[in-house]
Design a protein around this motif. Structure first.
Motif, PDB file in Angstrom:
ATOM      1  N   THR A 117     100.182 108.377  47.233  1.00 45.55           N
ATOM      2  CA  THR A 117      99.108 109.133  46.913  1.00 45.55           C
ATOM      3  C   THR A 117      99.526 110.380  46.942  1.00 45.55           C
ATOM      4  OG1 THR A 117      98.098 109.227  49.064  1.00 45.55           O
ATOM      5  CG2 THR A 117      97.244 107.545  47.508  1.00 45.55           C
ATOM      6  N   GLN A 118      99.031 111.275  45.995  1.00 43.05           N
ATOM      7  CA  GLN A 118      99.047 112.768  45.897  1.00 43.05           C
ATOM      8  C   GLN A 118      97.631 113.591  46.071  1.00 43.05           C
ATOM      9  OE1 GLN A 118     101.239 113.366  42.330  1.00 43.05           O
ATOM     10  NE2 GLN A 118     102.765 111.873  42.623  1.00 43.05           N
ATOM     11  N   VAL A 119      97.787 114.903  46.052  1.00 44.77           N
ATOM     12  CA  VAL A 119      96.505 115.498  46.148  1.00 44.77           C
ATOM     13  C   VAL A 119      95.425 115.001  44.969  1.00 44.77           C
ATOM     14  CG1 VAL A 119      95.469 117.691  46.078  1.00 44.77           C
ATOM     15  CG2 VAL A 119      97.715 117.383  47.403  1.00 44.77           C
ATOM     16  N   ASP A 120      94.154 114.678  45.409  1.00 45.11           N
ATOM     17  CA  ASP A 120      93.253 114.435  44.589  1.00 45.11           C
ATOM     18  C   ASP A 120      93.196 113.050  43.746  1.00 45.11           C
ATOM     19  OD1 ASP A 120      91.646 116.735  44.943  1.00 45.11           O
ATOM     20  OD2 ASP A 120      92.455 117.967  43.608  1.00 45.11           O
ATOM     21  N   ASP A 121      94.115 112.298  44.328  1.00 47.56           N
ATOM     22  CA  ASP A 121      94.396 110.910  43.533  1.00 47.56           C
ATOM     23  C   ASP A 121      93.059 110.131  43.915  1.00 47.56           C
ATOM     24  OD1 ASP A 121      96.482 110.621  42.263  1.00 47.56           O
ATOM     25  OD2 ASP A 121      97.814 110.160  43.799  1.00 47.56           O
ATOM     26  N   THR A 122      92.432 109.346  42.963  1.00 49.29           N
ATOM     27  CA  THR A 122      91.554 108.517  42.939  1.00 49.29           C
ATOM     28  C   THR A 122      92.232 106.994  42.607  1.00 49.29           C
ATOM     29  OG1 THR A 122      90.709 108.540  40.834  1.00 49.29           O
ATOM     30  CG2 THR A 122      89.818 109.984  42.695  1.00 49.29           C
ATOM     31  N   VAL A 123      91.580 106.047  42.952  1.00 50.92           N
ATOM     32  CA  VAL A 123      92.146 104.678  42.565  1.00 50.92           C
ATOM     33  C   VAL A 123      92.024 104.433  40.993  1.00 50.92           C
ATOM     34  CG1 VAL A 123      91.829 102.023  42.718  1.00 50.92           C
ATOM     35  CG2 VAL A 123      91.565 103.241  44.729  1.00 50.92           C
ATOM     36  N   ASP A 124      91.159 105.072  40.526  1.00 48.25           N
ATOM     37  CA  ASP A 124      90.893 104.901  38.901  1.00 48.25           C
ATOM     38  C   ASP A 124      92.258 105.752  38.462  1.00 48.25           C
ATOM     39  OD1 ASP A 124      88.950 103.416  38.604  1.00 48.25           O
ATOM     40  OD2 ASP A 124      87.546 105.099  38.189  1.00 48.25           O
ATOM     41  N   ARG A 125      92.632 107.008  39.139  1.00 51.01           N
ATOM     42  CA  ARG A 125      93.669 108.123  38.452  1.00 51.01           C
ATOM     43  C   ARG A 125      94.805 107.079  38.709  1.00 51.01           C
ATOM     44  NH1 ARG A 125      92.982 113.501  40.550  1.00 51.01           N
ATOM     45  NH2 ARG A 125      91.488 113.688  38.905  1.00 51.01           N
ATOM     46  N   ILE A 126      95.025 106.513  39.754  1.00 54.92           N
ATOM     47  CA  ILE A 126      96.615 105.624  40.134  1.00 54.92           C
ATOM     48  C   ILE A 126      96.617 104.813  39.089  1.00 54.92           C
ATOM     49  CG2 ILE A 126      97.576 104.255  41.806  1.00 54.92           C
ATOM     50  CD1 ILE A 126      96.164 105.880  43.967  1.00 54.92           C
ATOM     51  N   ALA A 127      95.664 103.957  38.729  1.00 52.36           N
ATOM     52  CA  ALA A 127      95.656 102.712  37.876  1.00 52.36           C
ATOM     53  C   ALA A 127      96.033 103.382  36.566  1.00 52.36           C
ATOM     54  CB  ALA A 127      94.365 102.181  37.551  1.00 52.36           C
ATOM     55  N   TRP A 128      95.461 104.481  36.141  1.00 49.60           N
ATOM     56  CA  TRP A 128      95.789 105.059  34.762  1.00 49.60           C
ATOM     57  C   TRP A 128      97.318 105.560  34.766  1.00 49.60           C
ATOM     58  CZ3 TRP A 128      94.184 104.634  30.020  1.00 49.60           C
ATOM     59  CH2 TRP A 128      94.801 105.434  29.035  1.00 49.60           C
ATOM     60  N   LYS A 129      97.691 106.227  35.788  1.00 46.68           N
ATOM     61  CA  LYS A 129      99.088 106.980  35.984  1.00 46.68           C
ATOM     62  C   LYS A 129     100.054 105.736  35.960  1.00 46.68           C
ATOM     63  CE  LYS A 129      98.428 110.678  38.747  1.00 46.68           C
ATOM     64  NZ  LYS A 129      98.913 111.442  40.419  1.00 46.68           N
ATOM     65  N   VAL A 130     100.005 104.723  36.644  1.00 50.84           N
ATOM     66  CA  VAL A 130     100.878 103.812  37.062  1.00 50.84           C
ATOM     67  C   VAL A 130     100.887 102.598  35.902  1.00 50.84           C
ATOM     68  CG1 VAL A 130     101.923 102.190  38.448  1.00 50.84           C
ATOM     69  CG2 VAL A 130     101.038 104.089  39.167  1.00 50.84           C
ATOM     70  N   CYS A 131      99.780 102.219  35.613  1.00 50.12           N
ATOM     71  CA  CYS A 131      99.542 100.944  34.530  1.00 50.12           C
ATOM     72  C   CYS A 131      99.019 101.262  33.151  1.00 50.12           C
ATOM     73  CB  CYS A 131      98.645  99.828  35.101  1.00 50.12           C
ATOM     74  SG  CYS A 131      98.986  99.629  37.028  1.00 50.12           S
ATOM     75  N   GLY A 132      98.557 102.552  33.022  1.00 47.86           N
ATOM     76  CA  GLY A 132      98.106 103.057  31.718  1.00 47.86           C
ATOM     77  C   GLY A 132      97.032 102.199  31.214  1.00 47.86           C
ATOM     78  N   GLN A 133      96.117 101.899  32.113  1.00 47.49           N
ATOM     79  CA  GLN A 133      94.581 101.303  32.276  1.00 47.49           C
ATOM     80  C   GLN A 133      93.852 101.177  33.345  1.00 47.49           C
ATOM     81  OE1 GLN A 133      95.792  97.414  30.505  1.00 47.49           O
ATOM     82  NE2 GLN A 133      94.066  96.850  31.717  1.00 47.49           N
ATOM     83  N   THR A 134      92.513 101.452  33.406  1.00 50.55           N
ATOM     84  CA  THR A 134      91.883 101.351  34.590  1.00 50.55           C
ATOM     85  C   THR A 134      91.063 100.002  34.575  1.00 50.55           C
ATOM     86  OG1 THR A 134      89.900 102.516  33.510  1.00 50.55           O
ATOM     87  CG2 THR A 134      91.593 103.871  34.772  1.00 50.55           C
ATOM     88  N   GLU A 135      90.363  99.422  33.563  1.00 50.69           N
ATOM     89  CA  GLU A 135      89.673  98.272  33.030  1.00 50.69           C
ATOM     90  C   GLU A 135      90.448  97.050  33.878  1.00 50.69           C
ATOM     91  OE1 GLU A 135      87.233  95.796  30.121  1.00 50.69           O
ATOM     92  OE2 GLU A 135      88.193  97.743  29.263  1.00 50.69           O
ATOM     93  N   GLY A 136      89.977  96.533  34.963  1.00 47.13           N
ATOM     94  CA  GLY A 136      90.553  95.374  35.494  1.00 47.13           C
ATOM     95  C   GLY A 136      91.547  95.501  36.612  1.00 47.13           C
TER      96      GLY A 136
END
Length: 78
Positions: free
Chosen positions: A15-34
């Motif tokens: 994790t980096q500053v101000d990361d959320t689980v949604d943001r991580i999902a988007w950064k790494v996987c390109g989507q948040t849903e599911g």
């Protein structure tokens, strides 16, 4: 925990500053849903850390090949 995940070929995100689980999902996987739900399932206790995660926490990214992208976006690579 992270060593076992590495042996299983899973990605470890730090994790980096101000990361959320949604943001991580988007950064790494390109989507948040599911994906967000799977990250919480894979990382017991992560939900207890709050919305904004502390810096330098390892987060195991699960295999998302079975998650359907229903957003209408085309994923060019994973």
């Amino acid at each position: 925990m992270t060593e076992q995940a590495k042996k299983q070929g899973k990605v470890i995100y730090w994790t980096q500053v101000d990361d959320t689980v949604d943001r991580i999902a988007w950064k790494v996987c390109g989507q948040t849903e599911g994906v967000t739900e799977l990250i919480f399932e894979e990382n017991y206790g992560l939900v207890d850390l709050g919305v904004f995660l502390p810096e330098n926490i390892p987060v195991i990214i699960p295999n998302i090949s079975n998650v359907e992208n229903t957003s209408g976006q085309v994923i060019l690579w994973q």
